[in-house]
Structures are given as structure tokens and as C-alpha cells.
Scaffold this active site. Structure first.
Site, PDB file in Angstrom:
ATOM      1  N   ALA A 125       0.809  -1.220   0.000  1.00  0.00           N
ATOM      2  CA  ALA A 125       0.000   0.000   0.000  1.00  0.00           C
ATOM      3  C   ALA A 125       0.842   1.270   0.000  1.00  0.00           C
ATOM      4  CB  ALA A 125      -0.942  -0.002   1.193  1.00  0.00           C
ATOM      5  N   ARG A 138       9.408   8.196  -4.135  1.00  0.00           N
ATOM      6  CA  ARG A 138      10.748   8.363  -4.718  1.00  0.00           C
ATOM      7  C   ARG A 138      10.899   7.765  -6.109  1.00  0.00           C
ATOM      8  NH1 ARG A 138      14.412   6.133  -0.166  1.00  0.00           N
ATOM      9  NH2 ARG A 138      12.439   5.292   0.593  1.00  0.00           N
ATOM     10  N   THR A 194       3.233  -0.135   8.772  1.00  0.00           N
ATOM     11  CA  THR A 194       3.214  -1.555   8.411  1.00  0.00           C
ATOM     12  C   THR A 194       2.336  -2.373   9.363  1.00  0.00           C
ATOM     13  OG1 THR A 194       5.291  -1.743   9.636  1.00  0.00           O
ATOM     14  CG2 THR A 194       5.467  -1.613   7.249  1.00  0.00           C
ATOM     15  N   LYS A 211       5.321 -12.434 -42.699  1.00  0.00           N
ATOM     16  CA  LYS A 211       4.177 -12.308 -41.785  1.00  0.00           C
ATOM     17  C   LYS A 211       3.111 -13.307 -42.168  1.00  0.00           C
ATOM     18  CE  LYS A 211       0.434 -10.554 -42.276  1.00  0.00           C
ATOM     19  NZ  LYS A 211      -0.741  -9.767 -42.716  1.00  0.00           N
ATOM     20  N   ALA A 220      15.575 -11.682 -55.017  1.00  0.00           N
ATOM     21  CA  ALA A 220      15.697 -10.429 -54.267  1.00  0.00           C
ATOM     22  C   ALA A 220      14.589  -9.458 -54.646  1.00  0.00           C
ATOM     23  CB  ALA A 220      17.053  -9.801 -54.547  1.00  0.00           C
ATOM     24  N   ASN A 254      -0.313  -8.122 -50.663  1.00  0.00           N
ATOM     25  CA  ASN A 254      -1.406  -8.848 -50.005  1.00  0.00           C
ATOM     26  C   ASN A 254      -2.549  -7.928 -49.600  1.00  0.00           C
ATOM     27  OD1 ASN A 254       0.315  -7.577 -48.179  1.00  0.00           O
ATOM     28  ND2 ASN A 254      -0.203  -8.995 -46.530  1.00  0.00           N
ATOM     29  N   TYR A 255      -2.417  -6.648 -49.828  1.00  0.00           N
ATOM     30  CA  TYR A 255      -3.345  -5.699 -49.217  1.00  0.00           C
ATOM     31  C   TYR A 255      -3.787  -4.687 -50.257  1.00  0.00           C
ATOM     32  CZ  TYR A 255      -4.881  -2.420 -45.530  1.00  0.00           C
ATOM     33  OH  TYR A 255      -5.590  -1.583 -44.713  1.00  0.00           O
TER      34      TYR A 255
END
Ligand code: UD1
Ligand code: CA
Length: 456
Positions: free
Chosen positions: A10, A15, A79, A350, A379, A385-386
Site C-alpha cells: 500500500a 521516490r 506496516t 508475416k 531479391a 497482399n493488401y
């Protein structure tokens, strides 16, 4: 023996200079309080109570999945007061264990040793010998070396301040006794707080023996009060992880330059880790795996004999045996690579599966795809894909060869053993065994002359 563990969490933690409650600050991506919880959850016959207060709702929300009873301490009056909030959950013959939510590296072995010292006639206290005990309560002993009380730093006299044995705050005792002592606590001290530490003197007055266990490693009982201590304990934690790995049979080129923020669900042998490797989440790693410098590996399953070269980032992916990745590769979630696959530099994958023996060696993007066996992707190949709204799938058959700098506009299927000519934009399915290319015919202009610099 039924154990009731009360975790005190609690305190404000001013600090830390943070909007986040102290116990939610993390070591190895896990809140401090959760470290303490998990250690105590490992004890037999234990139920856990967490006393929360400052910023408490945030703490509770974040850690609601823990199997603990949450108890609010509305005002932080010390405490002793904190333990009072939970005491109605304690039965007379319970053993009560007090832990702090900001002391994250405590070991289960230490707690078990401590608990052995608890009985109707003895209280168990964890202490620590410190070069500089500033801030700690001091363990005051009589001429027989028996503990008689704890004095807080702010209440201590000059002789008591010389004592180097400090109170860790962690203790265990009988439930009925604790209830008695708590009801007698006062707050006439330098901080006007109800100190839990005052129960030590009461226990001695009641004829109990205070049995101390000394923490051998000070880091184990160190609390986090500021970000320096947080960083220090993060390193101590990481050193423990590194030692565990080496004991298990992993080579670390530098144990100080490895971070494990999570767990290994499986771990083989003769794994070789170069510097600055970071593991996150739950990883499964086979034997004879080599991981180069500066790799981040998160929630991955990596089979035997895989080589991951420097600066590669792998997340939520599966990698088959003998596969080679990187340098500078990025495997994003739902990548599944079979055996003997090669993924080279500046390749991003992905949500794609790549079957055995296939190679994607340079500068490519492969997403939402199914790549067959022994495919060679040249290369600069891109699976498009979109369309800006929806994602579509690319399927590449076994043995296909995709020439460099091609765009495969999904949805599209490349047949088995098909060859795609370099520089093609493929918008329709390419048949098996044929060469498919889409390319403006090459021309040469014999009469062409280079422009000349104009006189001004
Ligand atoms: C406490 C001990 C001291 C010990 C030191 C070790 C007392 C009186 N002193 O001092 O002997 O050497 O820990 O670090 O016990 N807390 C609450 N509610 C409160 C006050 C504290 O839940 O009202 C929690 C804090 O969140 C923290 C723990 O109790 O987890 C200790 O509190 P803290 O204020 O850090 O105690 P210290 O003064 O350092
Ligand atoms: Ca403290």
C-alpha cells in the site's frame, strides 16, 4: 500447517517519481508485486492476501488475475496498521507470513527455511547484514545474542545506529499471537506510525524466542524505492537468469549482456548466445541453436540446429530444424518455417508458411502466403497482399522460381515448378512448369545521343 501470506503493497513510492504505483513497476516485464506473488504462490498450503492502497484500483485492475484476496488500506498509517487490515482473515492456528510487494527477488528456499522456525513459542525473522544499513530497522540483541527488539532508524540512538544487522521486514509467526500483538500496537514514535516491528519486543515479553534467518544475498531482500534500485535489481535478476542458463548447458558469450523477460517452456543444450540477445514471453528452443548479436526473440518455437544471425527480430513464429535466418530478418506473428529454410537479410515475413528447403534470401516481403518446398524467391520480391481494405493470399507451389523484383498481386497462385521472369507484376495465376513474365519489351535506340551541356 496452513499459511496465510500477507503482502504489504500500500506504500506510495514517492521516490519513484512516477504516475504508476510503485508495485506495478516491472522487473523483466513483470510487475514487482507479481514477482512476490509468484514466489509465495509456490509455497505449500498457502493463501495470499494483498494489502493495497495508494493507486490501488490500478494495481488491482492490472493484477486481478492473481489468486489473492485484495484488502484496501485506505490510509497508510504504517506496516502494523497494514497487517491489521487483513488480520480478520487469519485463524488462530494459521501461520502468518508477511512479505513486501516491493521486494521482488526473494527466493522460495529462503521462505521455506524461515517457515521452519515458526511455532507457538517462536517467531521467525529474516534479517540481513549490511555494510550500510541506513534506512533499515536495526536488530537489537542482548548479551546472549538473543533478539530483544527492532528499532527503526528514525527512533534509534547512537549505539543502535552502529548495528549492521538490518530488518528485512519479512517475518512469520503464529496467527493467534499476531492478533494479540497487533491489538496492542501504538504509534508513539518518530513517524507516528503503527510499526509492525514493535511486535518483536512484545513477542519477547511473552516469552517467545525470535529465531532469525540471515539472507545470504542482500539483493534478495532489497526493496525498490527508487529507479536506481529498480535498475540494480533488474540486473541482479538477469544475472540469475544467465546463471540458470549456463548451468543448463547454454553458452553465453557475455552473461552480462543477455535479457530474459519471460520463460523457456523448453530449452535444449549447446545453445550459443551472442551478446545483447533479448528473450520475451514464452520461448521453446531446441539444441545446438545459435543466436547472433542483437536479436529479439519473442514467443518463438525454434527447433534443433537453427542459426539466427545478428539483428534479427522474431515474434510468435515457429522455426524448423536446420533453418537459417538473418542477419537483419524480421519474422512477424504466424510465420511458420519448415526445415532447411533460408531467410536472408532485410526479409520480412508475416502470417506465412514456408515449406522445407525454400530460400528467401534478400530484401523481400512475404505476407499472407503459403510457400511450397524448394522454392526460390529472388531479391526484392513482394507479395502484394493488401488492397488498402482487405488482405489476400498468395500460394506458391513446390519448386517455383520467382525472379527478382517481382510483385505477386494477391489473390494469386503460382503453379509448381513455375518460373516468374524478373521484374514481373503478376496479377493472374501462373501455370505449372511454364515461364510467366510481364515485362515491357526491351528496345535499343541506335541513333540516341546523350544530352550535351548547354553554353550560357
Ligand atoms: C520497514 C521496516 C524496517 C525495515 C524496512 C525494510 C517497519 C516499521 N519498518 O521500514 O524495519 O528495515 O521496512 O525495507 O515495518 N506499507 C503498507 N502500508 C503502510 C506502510 C507500508 O502497505 O501503511 C508497505 C509498503 O508498501 C512496503 C512495506 O510496507 O511494501 C514497507 O514499507 P516502508 O514504508 O518501505 O517501510 P520502511 O520505513 O522502509
Ligand atoms: Ca522501504
Amino acid at each position: 500447517m496452513t499459511i496465510k501470506t500477507i503482502i504489504l503493497a500500500a506504500g506510495q513510492g514517492t521516490r519513484m517519481r512516477s504516475s504508476l504505483p510503485k508495485v506495478l513497476h516491472e522487473i523483466a516485464d513483470k510487475p514487482l508485486l507479481q514477482h512476490v506473488y509468484e514466489t509465495s504462490a509456490g509455497l505449500a498450503e498457502n493463501s495470499i492476501f494483498i494489502v493495497y492502497g495508494h493507486g490501488g484500483e490500478t494495481v488491482r485492475e492490472k493484477l486481478n488475475h492473481l489468486h489473492a484476496v485484495w484488502i484496501e488500506q485506505k490510509q497508510q498509517l504504517g506496516t502494523g496498521h497494514a497487517v491489521q487490515q487483513a488480520i480478520h482473515h487469519v485463524e488462530d492456528d494459521d501461520t502468518v507470513l508477511i512479505l513486501y510487494g516491493d521486494v521482488p527477488l526473494l527466493k522460495a528456499d529462503t521462505l521455506n527455511a524461515l517457515l521452519k522456525n515458526v511455532s507457538e513459542t517462536s517467531l521467525a525473522l529474516l534479517t540481513v547484514e549490511l555494510d550500510d544499513p541506513t534506512g533499515y530497522g536495526r536488530i537489537v540483541r542482548d548479551h546472549n545474542h538473543a533478539v530483544c527488539k527492532i528499532v527503526e532508524q528514525k527512533d534509534a540512538n547512537a549505539t543502535e545506529l552502529q548495528i549492521r544487522e538490518g530488518n528485512t521486514g519479512i517475518l512469520a509467526c503464529n496467527g493467534r499471537r499476531l492478533k494479540d500483538w497487533l491489538s496492542g500496537l501504538g504509534n508513539k514514535n518518530a513517524q507516528n506510525e503503527y510499526y509492525l516491528t514493535d511486535i518483536i519486543e512484545m513477542a519477547v515479553a511473552d516469552g517467545l524466542l525470535v529465531k532469525t534467518t540471515m539472507a545470504t544475498d542482500p539483493d534478495e531482500v532489497l526493496g525498490v524505492n527508487n529507479r536506481n534500485q529498480l535498475a540494480h535489481l533488474e540486473r541482479a535478476y538477469q544475472q540469475r537468469q544467465a546463471e540458470k542458463l549456463m548451468t543448463h548447458g547454454v553458452t553465453l558469450r557475455d552473461p552480462a549482456r543477455l535479457d530474459v523477460r519471460g520463460e523457456f517452456a523448453e530449452l535444449g543444450q549447446d545453445i550459443d548466445l551472442d551478446i545483447n540477445v533479448i528473450f520475451e514471453g514464452i520461448n521453446r528452443i531446441g539444441s545446438h541453436v545459435r543466436i547472433g548479436a542483437n536479436c529479439i526473440i519473442k514467443n518463438a518455437t525454434i527447433a534443433d540446429h537453427v542459426v539466427i544471425l545478428a539483428n534479427s527480430i522474431i515474434e510468435d513464429s515457429q522455426i524448423g530444424a536446420h533453418t537459417r535466418i538473418g542477419p537483419f530478418a524480421r519474422l512477424r506473428p504466424q510465420t511458420e518455417l519448415a526445415e532447411h529454410v533460408h531467410i536472408g537479410n532485410f526479409v520480412e515475413i508475416k502470417k506465412a508458411s514456408v515449406a522445407a528447403g525454400s530460400k528467401i534470401n534478400h530484401l523481400s516481403y512475404v505476407g499472407d502466403s503459403e510457400v511450397g518446398r524448394n522454392v526460390n524467391i529472388g531479391a526484392g520480391t513482394i507479395t502484394c497482399n493488401y488492397d488498402g481494405v482487405n488482405k489476400f493470399k498468395t500460394v506458391i507451389g513446390d519448386g517455383a522460381f520467382i525472379g527478382s523484383d517481382s510483385q505477386l498481386v494477391a489473390p494469386v497462385t503460382i503453379g509448381k515448378n513455375a518460373t516468374i521472369g524478373a521484374g514481373s507484376t503478376i496479377t493472374r495465376d501462373a501455370p505449372e512448369n511454364q515461364l510467366t513474365l510481364s515485362r515491357v519489351k526491351q528496345v535499343s535506340i541506335a541513333t540516341w545521343q546523350r544530352p550535351k551541356k548547354q553554353e550560357k
